[in-house]
Design an enzyme around this catalytic site. Structure first.
Site, mmCIF file in Angstrom:
data_model
loop_
_atom_site.group_PDB
_atom_site.id
_atom_site.type_symbol
_atom_site.label_atom_id
_atom_site.label_comp_id
_atom_site.label_asym_id
_atom_site.label_seq_id
_atom_site.Cartn_x
_atom_site.Cartn_y
_atom_site.Cartn_z
ATOM 1 N N ASP A 1 3.715 1.997 -4.486
ATOM 2 C CA ASP A 1 2.721 2.689 -5.317
ATOM 3 C C ASP A 1 2.543 1.818 -6.555
ATOM 4 O O ASP A 1 3.498 1.630 -7.335
ATOM 5 C CB ASP A 1 3.246 4.089 -5.682
ATOM 6 C CG ASP A 1 2.252 4.862 -6.551
ATOM 7 O OD1 ASP A 1 1.385 4.229 -7.186
ATOM 8 O OD2 ASP A 1 2.364 6.108 -6.605
ATOM 9 N N VAL A 2 1.350 1.309 -6.757
ATOM 10 C CA VAL A 2 1.136 0.342 -7.842
ATOM 11 C C VAL A 2 1.327 0.954 -9.230
ATOM 12 O O VAL A 2 1.439 0.219 -10.214
ATOM 13 C CB VAL A 2 -0.264 -0.320 -7.766
ATOM 14 C CG1 VAL A 2 -0.364 -1.248 -6.564
ATOM 15 C CG2 VAL A 2 -1.384 0.715 -7.765
ATOM 16 N N LYS B 1 -12.854 0.139 -14.705
ATOM 17 C CA LYS B 1 -13.267 -1.165 -14.182
ATOM 18 C C LYS B 1 -13.765 -2.084 -15.305
ATOM 19 O O LYS B 1 -13.533 -3.292 -15.277
ATOM 20 C CB LYS B 1 -14.336 -0.983 -13.097
ATOM 21 C CG LYS B 1 -13.826 -0.250 -11.842
ATOM 22 C CD LYS B 1 -12.700 -1.001 -11.160
ATOM 23 C CE LYS B 1 -12.303 -0.394 -9.821
ATOM 24 N NZ LYS B 1 -11.212 -1.111 -9.170
ATOM 25 N N THR C 1 -16.553 0.794 3.022
ATOM 26 C CA THR C 1 -15.107 0.950 3.248
ATOM 27 C C THR C 1 -14.818 2.448 3.309
ATOM 28 O O THR C 1 -15.655 3.272 2.920
ATOM 29 C CB THR C 1 -14.284 0.348 2.083
ATOM 30 O OG1 THR C 1 -14.537 1.135 0.912
ATOM 31 C CG2 THR C 1 -14.595 -1.106 1.823
ATOM 32 N N TYR D 1 -14.272 5.976 -13.669
ATOM 33 C CA TYR D 1 -14.098 4.775 -12.839
ATOM 34 C C TYR D 1 -14.741 3.581 -13.539
ATOM 35 O O TYR D 1 -14.155 2.502 -13.629
ATOM 36 C CB TYR D 1 -14.747 5.050 -11.481
ATOM 37 C CG TYR D 1 -14.706 3.942 -10.471
ATOM 38 C CD1 TYR D 1 -13.569 3.732 -9.686
ATOM 39 C CD2 TYR D 1 -15.817 3.120 -10.238
ATOM 40 C CE1 TYR D 1 -13.539 2.730 -8.722
ATOM 41 C CE2 TYR D 1 -15.796 2.121 -9.277
ATOM 42 C CZ TYR D 1 -14.652 1.933 -8.519
ATOM 43 O OH TYR D 1 -14.633 0.945 -7.563
ATOM 44 N N ASP E 1 0.861 -1.196 0.000
ATOM 45 C CA ASP E 1 0.000 0.000 0.000
ATOM 46 C C ASP E 1 0.888 1.234 0.000
ATOM 47 O O ASP E 1 2.064 1.153 0.365
ATOM 48 C CB ASP E 1 -0.920 -0.011 1.253
ATOM 49 C CG ASP E 1 -2.224 0.750 1.032
ATOM 50 O OD1 ASP E 1 -2.151 1.973 0.776
ATOM 51 O OD2 ASP E 1 -3.296 0.136 1.103
ATOM 52 N N ASN F 1 -5.693 -5.044 -6.201
ATOM 53 C CA ASN F 1 -6.900 -4.509 -5.551
ATOM 54 C C ASN F 1 -6.887 -3.000 -5.340
ATOM 55 O O ASN F 1 -7.954 -2.382 -5.257
ATOM 56 C CB ASN F 1 -7.070 -5.246 -4.202
ATOM 57 C CG ASN F 1 -8.092 -4.608 -3.313
ATOM 58 O OD1 ASN F 1 -9.297 -4.773 -3.543
ATOM 59 N ND2 ASN F 1 -7.649 -3.856 -2.318
HETATM 60 N N1 LIG Z 1 -15.925 0.161 -1.682
HETATM 61 C C1 LIG Z 1 -16.688 -0.138 -2.742
HETATM 62 O O1 LIG Z 1 -17.902 0.095 -2.772
HETATM 63 C C2 LIG Z 1 -16.073 -0.813 -3.931
HETATM 64 C C3 LIG Z 1 -16.949 -1.400 -4.860
HETATM 65 C C4 LIG Z 1 -16.404 -2.029 -5.978
HETATM 66 C C5 LIG Z 1 -15.043 -2.065 -6.144
HETATM 67 N N2 LIG Z 1 -14.237 -1.480 -5.227
HETATM 68 C C6 LIG Z 1 -12.796 -1.555 -5.467
HETATM 69 O O2 LIG Z 1 -12.194 -2.232 -4.398
HETATM 70 C C7 LIG Z 1 -10.826 -1.853 -4.291
HETATM 71 C C8 LIG Z 1 -10.515 -1.507 -2.854
HETATM 72 O O3 LIG Z 1 -11.329 -0.416 -2.471
HETATM 73 P P1 LIG Z 1 -11.812 -0.155 -0.986
HETATM 74 O O4 LIG Z 1 -13.253 0.129 -1.050
HETATM 75 O O5 LIG Z 1 -11.296 -1.212 -0.097
HETATM 76 O O6 LIG Z 1 -11.092 1.247 -0.746
HETATM 77 P P2 LIG Z 1 -10.131 1.783 0.386
HETATM 78 O O7 LIG Z 1 -9.951 3.228 0.068
HETATM 79 O O8 LIG Z 1 -10.617 1.377 1.724
HETATM 80 O O9 LIG Z 1 -8.764 0.986 0.099
HETATM 81 C C9 LIG Z 1 -7.990 1.231 -1.040
HETATM 82 C C10 LIG Z 1 -6.531 1.136 -0.661
HETATM 83 O O10 LIG Z 1 -5.759 1.318 -1.856
HETATM 84 C C11 LIG Z 1 -4.649 2.105 -1.520
HETATM 85 N N3 LIG Z 1 -4.106 2.764 -2.709
HETATM 86 C C12 LIG Z 1 -4.655 3.788 -3.413
HETATM 87 N N4 LIG Z 1 -3.841 4.159 -4.395
HETATM 88 C C13 LIG Z 1 -2.765 3.342 -4.341
HETATM 89 C C14 LIG Z 1 -1.574 3.238 -5.110
HETATM 90 N N5 LIG Z 1 -1.321 4.052 -6.128
HETATM 91 N N6 LIG Z 1 -0.690 2.264 -4.780
HETATM 92 C C15 LIG Z 1 -0.918 1.439 -3.738
HETATM 93 N N7 LIG Z 1 -2.012 1.514 -2.957
HETATM 94 C C16 LIG Z 1 -2.922 2.460 -3.262
HETATM 95 C C17 LIG Z 1 -5.157 3.103 -0.497
HETATM 96 O O11 LIG Z 1 -4.095 3.689 0.255
HETATM 97 C C18 LIG Z 1 -6.081 2.239 0.318
HETATM 98 O O12 LIG Z 1 -5.409 1.661 1.423
HETATM 99 C C19 LIG Z 1 -10.651 -0.697 -5.271
HETATM 100 O O13 LIG Z 1 -10.080 -1.195 -6.469
HETATM 101 C C20 LIG Z 1 -12.067 -0.232 -5.519
HETATM 102 O O14 LIG Z 1 -12.206 0.397 -6.759
HETATM 103 C C21 LIG Z 1 -14.714 -0.864 -4.116
#
Ligand SMILES: NC(=O)c1ccc[n+]([C@@H]2O[C@H](COP(=O)([O-])OP(=O)(O)OC[C@H]3O[C@@H](n4cnc5c(N)ncnc54)[C@H](O)[C@@H]3O)[C@@H](O)[C@H]2O)c1
Length: 257
Positions: A62-63, A159, A190, A155, A36, A89
């Site tokens: 950083d991904v 996706k 989240t 977004y 992360d 993720n």
């Molecule tokens: N929460 C939702 O409703 C939802 C729904 C569908 C998909 N998603 C997807 O699930 C995944 C996780 O989301 P979440 O809801 O757990 O969000 P979150 O914000 O709780 O967690 C995301 C994490 O990714 C990290 N991150 C962001 N940019 C980064 C980078 N460049 N390099 C490394 N780490 C990085 C952040 O620091 C954070 O810890 C995402 O891909 C999101 O698009 C979320």
């Protein structure tokens, strides 16, 4: 795939869905690399795993950086001896203002993290997995990649790209004994969603959160199913409050299945 004894890298594992998957895989007996940009969040995930008796290590990565992504994957082999599982993720939403008011740099960043970085993670991990005899990759896409998402078209585009990348890559990956699948959650409780709702309300939008939010553990269950079930190749798994559903890609017209 039997998860016990395997080694997993999870991006965005310092929060939300990534943290839930990291905890779940560790409980099933995998060693976990928590990646992360958020050092405090990553350290907390490792602490939670270790205090439950699991094995984990944090790497700040950083991904979007090729160097960081290589180091993150090398951490798996250097610390735990192999790489079997990658959960691509980490992700962000465009935020407010969305399209078309979002600045060019902001929407490019969304595509960079949510689409390009997941392709890069797969590109870098596949050769390592192939040498190790195979593996499983799960990309976190979204229902926003399967259905129109008027609130955040950028977004949604990223996706949808990940969904099609996953479906299209499956035969190539399968030849290398790598199963690539994606999970497509509905709206999950989240920090990403909580921040989004807060910003939307502040900007005068009516709150768009549905009455029934999913929990991150429900998505972790789906990810673990996609990793564990050897019959799943190139699938999307929708996760709705009513439960998960596998969507198999339709073969292209005229193509061999
Ligand atoms: N929460 C939702 O409703 C939802 C729904 C569908 C998909 N998603 C997807 O699930 C995944 C996780 O989301 P979440 O809801 O757990 O969000 P979150 O914000 O709780 O967690 C995301 C994490 O990714 C990290 N991150 C962001 N940019 C980064 C980078 N460049 N390099 C490394 N780490 C990085 C952040 O620091 C954070 O810890 C995402 O891909 C999101 O698009 C979320």
């Amino acid at each position: 795939m039997e998860i016990r004894g395997k080694v997993a890298v999870i991006t965005g594992a310092g929060s939300g869905i990534g943290r839930a998957t990291a905890g779940r895989l560790a409980r099933e007996g995998a060693s976990v690399v928590v990646a992360d940009v958020d050092e405090a969040g990553g350290a907390e995930t490792v602490k939670q795993i270790e205090s439950a008796g699991g094995k984990a290590v944090f790497i700040r990565a950083d991904v979007t950086s090729e160097g960081d992504s290589r180091r993150m994957l090398e951490t798996a082999t250097a610390k735990f001896g192999r790489l079997d599982i990658l959960h691509n993720n980490a992700g962000i939403a465009t935020g407010i203002p969305g399209f078309p008011k979002a600045a060019l740099a902001q929407w490019r960043r969304v595509i960079e993290i949510d689409l390009n970085a997941m392709i890069m993670g797969t590109w870098l991990a596949a050769p390592i997995m192939e040498i190790g005899g195979g593996g499983a990759i799960v990309n976190t896409a979204s229902m926003a990649g399967l259905y129109p998402h008027p609130l955040d078209p950028i977004y949604g585009a990223a996706k949808a790209g990940i969904v099609n990348f996953t479906h299209s890559l499956a035969p190539w990956a399968a030849e290398r004994k790598i199963r690539v699948n994606c999970v497509c959650p509905g709206i999950v409780d989240t920090p990403m969603v909580r921040k989004g709702v807060e910003a939307a309300v502040k900007a005068g939008y009516k709150s768009w959160a549905p009455s029934q939010l999913l929990q991150a553990d429900q998505i972790a269950d789906a990810v673990v199913k996609l990793i564990g079930d050897d019959s799943l190749f190139g699938c999307s798994m929708e996760v709705r409050p009513s439960g998960p559903r596998i969507v198999e890609p339709r073969p292209a017209p005229g193509s061999r299945k």
